[in-house]
Design a protein around this motif. Structure first.
Motif, short mmCIF file in Angstrom:
data_model
loop_
_atom_site.label_atom_id
_atom_site.label_comp_id
_atom_site.label_asym_id
_atom_site.label_seq_id
_atom_site.Cartn_x
_atom_site.Cartn_y
_atom_site.Cartn_z
N LEU A 11 38.29 18.89 63.16
CA LEU A 11 39.19 19.57 62.22
C LEU A 11 39.20 18.90 60.85
O LEU A 11 39.57 19.53 59.85
N HIS A 12 38.79 17.64 60.80
CA HIS A 12 38.92 16.87 59.57
C HIS A 12 37.59 16.37 59.01
O HIS A 12 37.58 15.55 58.09
N THR A 13 36.50 16.88 59.55
CA THR A 13 35.20 16.50 59.02
C THR A 13 34.89 17.36 57.80
O THR A 13 35.00 18.58 57.83
N GLN A 14 34.51 16.69 56.71
CA GLN A 14 34.24 17.37 55.44
C GLN A 14 32.73 17.32 55.17
O GLN A 14 32.15 16.25 55.06
N GLY A 15 32.12 18.50 55.07
CA GLY A 15 30.69 18.58 54.79
C GLY A 15 30.45 19.16 53.41
O GLY A 15 31.17 20.06 52.96
N PHE A 16 29.43 18.65 52.71
CA PHE A 16 29.10 19.11 51.36
C PHE A 16 27.61 19.38 51.26
O PHE A 16 26.79 18.65 51.84
N LEU A 17 27.25 20.41 50.50
CA LEU A 17 25.86 20.77 50.27
C LEU A 17 25.65 21.06 48.80
O LEU A 17 26.49 21.69 48.16
N ILE A 18 24.51 20.61 48.26
CA ILE A 18 24.11 21.00 46.91
C ILE A 18 22.67 21.50 46.97
O ILE A 18 21.75 20.70 47.18
N PRO A 19 22.45 22.80 46.83
CA PRO A 19 21.08 23.31 46.79
C PRO A 19 20.47 23.04 45.43
O PRO A 19 21.16 23.08 44.41
N ASP A 78 17.72 24.82 44.33
CA ASP A 78 17.16 26.08 43.85
C ASP A 78 18.04 27.23 44.33
O ASP A 78 18.02 27.60 45.49
N LEU A 79 18.81 27.82 43.41
CA LEU A 79 19.73 28.89 43.80
C LEU A 79 19.00 30.16 44.21
O LEU A 79 19.48 30.90 45.06
N ASN A 80 17.85 30.43 43.60
CA ASN A 80 17.09 31.61 43.99
C ASN A 80 16.63 31.50 45.44
O ASN A 80 16.66 32.46 46.21
N TYR A 81 16.19 30.29 45.82
CA TYR A 81 15.79 30.05 47.21
C TYR A 81 16.99 30.29 48.13
O TYR A 81 16.89 30.97 49.15
N MET A 82 18.13 29.72 47.74
CA MET A 82 19.33 29.84 48.55
C MET A 82 19.75 31.30 48.70
O MET A 82 20.14 31.76 49.77
N ARG A 83 19.63 32.06 47.62
CA ARG A 83 20.01 33.47 47.65
C ARG A 83 19.10 34.24 48.60
O ARG A 83 19.56 35.05 49.41
N GLU A 84 17.78 34.00 48.51
CA GLU A 84 16.85 34.69 49.40
C GLU A 84 17.11 34.32 50.85
O GLU A 84 17.01 35.14 51.75
N ARG A 85 17.41 33.05 51.06
CA ARG A 85 17.67 32.58 52.41
C ARG A 85 18.92 33.26 53.00
O ARG A 85 18.91 33.72 54.14
N GLY A 108 14.58 19.52 48.19
CA GLY A 108 15.37 18.74 47.24
C GLY A 108 16.86 18.92 47.36
O GLY A 108 17.61 18.43 46.52
N GLY A 109 17.32 19.61 48.41
CA GLY A 109 18.76 19.80 48.60
C GLY A 109 19.43 18.52 49.09
O GLY A 109 18.79 17.61 49.62
#
Length: 315
Positions: A169-177, A179-186, A300-301
């Motif tokens: 309940l208290h685990t905090q996860g963070f992500l920074i992509p 390439d946003l275009n890659y992320m959008r296609e994914r 590179g994420g």
């Protein structure tokens, strides 16, 4: 009691740690065109994936979890013999079928374990617990490390279970992509509308990187920063601050990167985070992302996870 720990391959922890503590892997299968790769959390395989033409269209890749029958076979063929109780920690069920498959397999395992255990000369009961970490990638590692710590301290399974379920309940996860275009296609292929076409185009045009936050299975942006290096520094500064304020619930910080670790270590703010971990006796786990994580975030994420009381987070 012999306690086993199982994680799925998106759980980003160093291979050496997984091996040293006998943590078993539920692999995923990554398919790209006619190529198919099993993800057993092997850094060399993940980096090789980056260096091939597959990485250029990695958003087209499909990842599939171990099926119910495969999980059943893994437990009945090995885990019910090697252990008396197994904790199976999975990626959040809001992002994958792994939890549901493991939960379904557990019913058959608990009905069928007696024969293989008896054949191995053990007639004592066997039990298992499937736990949804409610997080993903580096953040999953926080709970696995805590499970190892409690097991090695000789804690019983009821206490370990209660602790892990509370920690989820208290685990905090963070992500920074990167390439946003890659992320959008994914996300489009997955049927996820969290990254729109317009947001991807504007983000790419102005080099804006979102900082995504996951807690209790829900993922959303908590910041938008110009330039990837600046976004990484903002995240590392946030993590460093939580360490220095002694807000962490476990002495653990997990970081994974979609590339070689030398690149991670050169990102601004990372040296300060490492130093804060040393000064405050926080164990820092850094690793190359799993192939599954990399396919979903892109080359590179960056991913980071820790456990602390949940509150409003803005970066």
């Amino acid at each position: 009691m012999r306690i086993g720990i199982v994680v799925d391959s998106p759980c980003d922890l160093p291979e050496s740690y997984l091996q040293a503590h006998n943590i078993s892997i539920l692999p995923t299968t990554v398919r790209m065109g006619s190529a198919m790769l099993a993800d057993y959390r092997n850094p060399e395989a993940a980096l090789q994936f980056l260096q091939t033409h597959l990485a250029e269209r990695g958003w087209e890749a499909e990842s599939s979890p171990f099926a119910v029958e495969q999980i059943r076979e893994l437990f009945l063929g090995k885990l019910v013999i090697d252990y008396d109780f197994v904790f199976c920690l999975t990626i959040t069920k809001t992002r994958s079928q792994i939890f549901d498959n493991a939960q379904q397999a557990s019913f058959a395992i608990l009905n069928e374990y007696k024969e293989p255990r008896a054949a191995a000369g053990n007639n004592s009961p066997f039990a298992l617990r499937v736990i949804d970490t409610q997080n993903l990638f580096a953040a999953q590692g926080v709970m696995a490390v805590e499970a190892v710590r409690l097991r090695d301290a000789g804690e019983g399974t009821p206490k370990i279970r209660a602790r892990l379920e509370n920690l989820a309940l208290h685990t905090q996860g963070f992500l920074i992509p990167r390439d946003l275009n890659y992320m959008r296609e994914r996300t489009r292929i997955r049927g996820d509308r969290s990254v729109s076409f317009l947001a991807a185009k504007l983000g790419t045009a102005f080099d804006i990187k979102p900082i995504l936050h996951c807690n209790r299975g829900e993922t959303g942006p908590v910041g938008k920063v110009k330039n990837f290096d600046n976004a990484a520094q903002k995240l590392f500064d946030h993590a460093t601050s939580r360490i220095e304020k002694r807000e962490l619930m476990t002495p653990t910080m997990c970081v994974s990167y979609g590339g070689v670790l030398e690149e991670l270590r050169e990102l601004p703010g990372y040296a300060q985070l490492r130093q804060a971990c040393v000064v405050n006796n926080i164990e820092l786990f850094e690793t190359v992302m799993s192939l599954t994580s990399m396919v979903n975030i892109g080359k590179g994420g960056l991913a980071l996870g820790y456990a602390a009381e949940t509150g409003k987070i803005e970066l």
